[in-house]
Design a protein around this motif. Structure first.
Motif, mmCIF file in Angstrom:
data_model
loop_
_atom_site.group_PDB
_atom_site.id
_atom_site.type_symbol
_atom_site.label_atom_id
_atom_site.label_comp_id
_atom_site.label_asym_id
_atom_site.label_seq_id
_atom_site.Cartn_x
_atom_site.Cartn_y
_atom_site.Cartn_z
ATOM 1 N N GLU A 50 40.086 -31.487 -24.517
ATOM 2 C CA GLU A 50 41.015 -32.584 -24.269
ATOM 3 C C GLU A 50 40.985 -33.024 -22.809
ATOM 4 N N ILE A 51 40.785 -32.078 -21.897
ATOM 5 C CA ILE A 51 40.695 -32.416 -20.474
ATOM 6 C C ILE A 51 39.424 -33.204 -20.197
ATOM 7 N N LEU A 52 38.307 -32.779 -20.794
ATOM 8 C CA LEU A 52 37.034 -33.482 -20.590
ATOM 9 C C LEU A 52 37.023 -34.844 -21.273
ATOM 10 N N ASN A 53 37.837 -35.014 -22.310
ATOM 11 C CA ASN A 53 37.909 -36.315 -22.986
ATOM 12 C C ASN A 53 38.382 -37.418 -22.038
ATOM 13 N N TYR A 54 39.060 -37.035 -20.965
ATOM 14 C CA TYR A 54 39.514 -38.011 -19.970
ATOM 15 C C TYR A 54 38.352 -38.823 -19.412
ATOM 16 N N PHE A 55 37.194 -38.192 -19.284
ATOM 17 C CA PHE A 55 36.063 -38.846 -18.627
ATOM 18 C C PHE A 55 35.340 -39.841 -19.530
ATOM 19 N N ASP A 56 35.747 -39.934 -20.790
ATOM 20 C CA ASP A 56 35.144 -40.931 -21.674
ATOM 21 C C ASP A 56 35.639 -42.337 -21.330
ATOM 22 N N GLU A 57 36.954 -42.485 -21.197
ATOM 23 C CA GLU A 57 37.512 -43.808 -20.881
ATOM 24 C C GLU A 57 38.533 -43.763 -19.749
ATOM 25 N N ARG A 58 38.760 -42.565 -19.197
ATOM 26 C CA ARG A 58 39.680 -42.373 -18.060
ATOM 27 C C ARG A 58 41.072 -42.933 -18.355
ATOM 28 N N LYS A 59 41.584 -42.595 -19.513
ATOM 29 C CA LYS A 59 42.925 -43.039 -19.891
ATOM 30 C C LYS A 59 43.964 -41.996 -19.478
ATOM 31 N N ARG A 80 31.266 -37.289 -17.878
ATOM 32 C CA ARG A 80 31.635 -36.039 -18.547
ATOM 33 C C ARG A 80 30.675 -34.903 -18.191
ATOM 34 N N LYS A 81 29.382 -35.202 -18.130
ATOM 35 C CA LYS A 81 28.381 -34.177 -17.842
ATOM 36 C C LYS A 81 28.580 -33.577 -16.455
ATOM 37 N N THR A 82 28.802 -34.446 -15.471
ATOM 38 C CA THR A 82 29.050 -33.979 -14.100
ATOM 39 C C THR A 82 30.345 -33.183 -14.035
ATOM 40 N N ALA A 83 31.369 -33.650 -14.752
ATOM 41 C CA ALA A 83 32.660 -32.962 -14.764
ATOM 42 C C ALA A 83 32.524 -31.561 -15.348
ATOM 43 N N LEU A 84 31.751 -31.437 -16.418
ATOM 44 C CA LEU A 84 31.561 -30.131 -17.054
ATOM 45 C C LEU A 84 30.876 -29.160 -16.102
ATOM 46 N N ALA A 85 29.882 -29.636 -15.359
ATOM 47 C CA ALA A 85 29.180 -28.784 -14.389
ATOM 48 C C ALA A 85 30.129 -28.324 -13.287
ATOM 49 N N LYS A 86 30.964 -29.237 -12.797
ATOM 50 C CA LYS A 86 31.930 -28.878 -11.752
ATOM 51 C C LYS A 86 32.965 -27.883 -12.274
ATOM 52 N N LEU A 87 33.373 -28.076 -13.524
ATOM 53 C CA LEU A 87 34.358 -27.181 -14.124
ATOM 54 C C LEU A 87 33.799 -25.768 -14.250
ATOM 55 N N MET A 125 46.177 -17.976 -10.460
ATOM 56 C CA MET A 125 45.065 -18.911 -10.631
ATOM 57 C C MET A 125 44.260 -18.582 -11.888
ATOM 58 N N LEU A 126 44.158 -17.310 -12.207
ATOM 59 C CA LEU A 126 43.481 -16.916 -13.452
ATOM 60 C C LEU A 126 44.253 -17.421 -14.663
ATOM 61 N N ASN A 127 45.588 -17.394 -14.588
ATOM 62 C CA ASN A 127 46.411 -17.931 -15.680
ATOM 63 C C ASN A 127 46.211 -19.433 -15.819
ATOM 64 N N PHE A 128 46.138 -20.120 -14.676
ATOM 65 C CA PHE A 128 45.911 -21.566 -14.689
ATOM 66 C C PHE A 128 44.542 -21.882 -15.295
ATOM 67 N N GLU A 129 43.542 -21.117 -14.905
ATOM 68 C CA GLU A 129 42.192 -21.319 -15.450
ATOM 69 C C GLU A 129 42.179 -21.113 -16.959
ATOM 70 N N HIS A 130 42.937 -20.127 -17.434
ATOM 71 C CA HIS A 130 43.017 -19.859 -18.870
ATOM 72 C C HIS A 130 43.608 -21.069 -19.608
ATOM 73 N N GLN A 131 44.660 -21.664 -19.040
ATOM 74 C CA GLN A 131 45.270 -22.837 -19.654
ATOM 75 C C GLN A 131 44.305 -24.023 -19.674
ATOM 76 N N VAL A 132 43.573 -24.190 -18.596
ATOM 77 C CA VAL A 132 42.597 -25.286 -18.515
ATOM 78 C C VAL A 132 41.516 -25.124 -19.574
ATOM 79 N N ILE A 133 40.982 -23.921 -19.703
ATOM 80 C CA ILE A 133 39.912 -23.692 -20.668
ATOM 81 C C ILE A 133 40.431 -23.784 -22.099
ATOM 82 N N SER A 134 41.686 -23.419 -22.308
ATOM 83 C CA SER A 134 42.279 -23.542 -23.644
ATOM 84 C C SER A 134 42.343 -24.995 -24.095
ATOM 85 N N HIS A 135 42.406 -25.918 -23.129
ATOM 86 C CA HIS A 135 42.473 -27.354 -23.438
ATOM 87 C C HIS A 135 41.247 -28.079 -22.863
#
Length: 231
Positions: A185-194, A150-157, A172-182
Motif C-alpha cells: 500500500e505504501i509503494l502504491n503511492y508511487f503509481d499516481e502519487r495520490k 516505484r522501482k527506485t522507491a523499492l530499492a531505497k526502501l 525504529m525496528l517497530n516502525f520498520e515492521h509497520q512499514v513492511i506490514s503495509h
C-alpha cells in the motif's frame, strides 16, 4: 465509527462503488476492511502523511524515553540523598531542557533549522547518539518519498531496511515492521502519487464549522447549512 461508515456506504449502489479506482487511507484495520468490502476493485494507497506521522511519533518516543530515564535517575538520586549535579551546556540549557526543547527541530530537515535549533541539535546529537541515528534514519525514509518511480522507491526502501536492522533501536525496528506490514500500500503511492490531503482539509473545515455552531438545537437545519457550505 465503522458502523456509521457502513450505513453511509450501503446507500451507494455497488455499481458506482466498483468504478472507484483508488482509495487513500491510513493504516487502521477498520479502514482496510471497508476498502476491501466496499471497493474491491480499487487500489489501496497508504496515505503518505499518515505514514510519515507514524515515523515522527517514533522519533519523539525515543526522545521521551531518554528524558524519562533521566527523570527517573534524578528521582532515585533524591530518594537516596545522592543529588545529581545539574550542568548547563554551551547554549545555557540543562539536559532536561535540551531534551524538552528539541521536539520541534526533529520534525524539520537540517536546512530548515533556525540558528538556535542548529546549535541545540549539535549538542543533542553529541550527547545522545541514539537520537542522532534515529533522526538520520527517519530522514532517509522521508527522502524515500522523493523517488521518481516505484522501482527506485523499492530499492531505497530495501536499503533503508538494512540500515534500520543495523541500528538495533527498538522503536525504529517497530516502525520498520509497520512499514513492511503495509509495504504494498505504501509503494502504491508511487503509481499516481495520490494522498487524502483534500479530504483532511475538508475535515478540518468541517470541524471549525462544528465548533462555531456548537449548541445548535435544530439538527436538521444544521445539516442543511453544512450541505450548503460544503456541497
Amino acid at each position: 465509527k465503522l458502523e456509521g461508515l457502513k450505513k453511509a456506504l450501503d446507500k451507494i449502489p455497488s455499481k458506482i462503488r466498483r468504478n472507484v479506482k483508488t482509495i487513500t487511507k491510513d493504516m487502521a484495520v477498520n479502514y482496510d476492511w471497508l476498502a476491501r468490502q466496499y471497493f474491491s476493485l480499487a487500489e489501496r494507497v497508504a496515505d503518505k502523511f499518515h505514514v510519515l506521522k507514524m515515523g515522527f511519533e517514533t522519533l519523539q518516543a525515543i526522545r521521551i524515553r531518554i528524558r524519562q530515564d533521566i527523570l527517573t535517575a534524578e528521582r532515585k538520586s533524591v530518594k537516596n540523598r545522592n543529588l545529581i549535579k545539574q550542568i548547563r551546556f554551551e547554549n545555557e540549557e540543562t539536559i532536561k531542557e535540551l531534551l524538552a526543547r528539541s521536539r520541534g527541530l526533529l520534525f524539520k530537515f537540517p536546512n530548515q533549522w533556525s540558528e538556535r535549533q542548529a546549535e541545540r541539535s549539535k549538542i543533542l546529537f553529541r550527547e545522545f547518539p541514539e537520537i542522532k541515528e534515529a533522526y538520520w534514519l527517519l530522514l532517509e525514509f522521508r527522502r524515500f518519498y522523493e523517488s521518481k518511480n516505484r522501482k527506485t522507491a523499492l530499492a531505497k526502501l530495501q536499503t533503508w531496511r538494512i540500515h534500520i536492522q543495523n541500528s538495533n533501536i527498538s522503536e525504529m525496528l517497530n516502525f520498520e515492521h509497520q512499514v513492511i506490514s503495509h509495504k504494498t500500500e505504501i509503494l502504491n503511492y508511487f503509481d499516481e502519487r495520490k494522498t487524502n490531503a483534500s479530504a483532511e482539509g475538508l475535515n478540518s473545515h468541517l470541524q471549525r464549522f462544528f465548533i462555531n455552531n456548537y449548541g445548535i438545537r435544530n439538527r436538521d437545519f444544521f445539516h442543511f447549512r453544512v450541505k450548503l457550505a460544503f456541497a
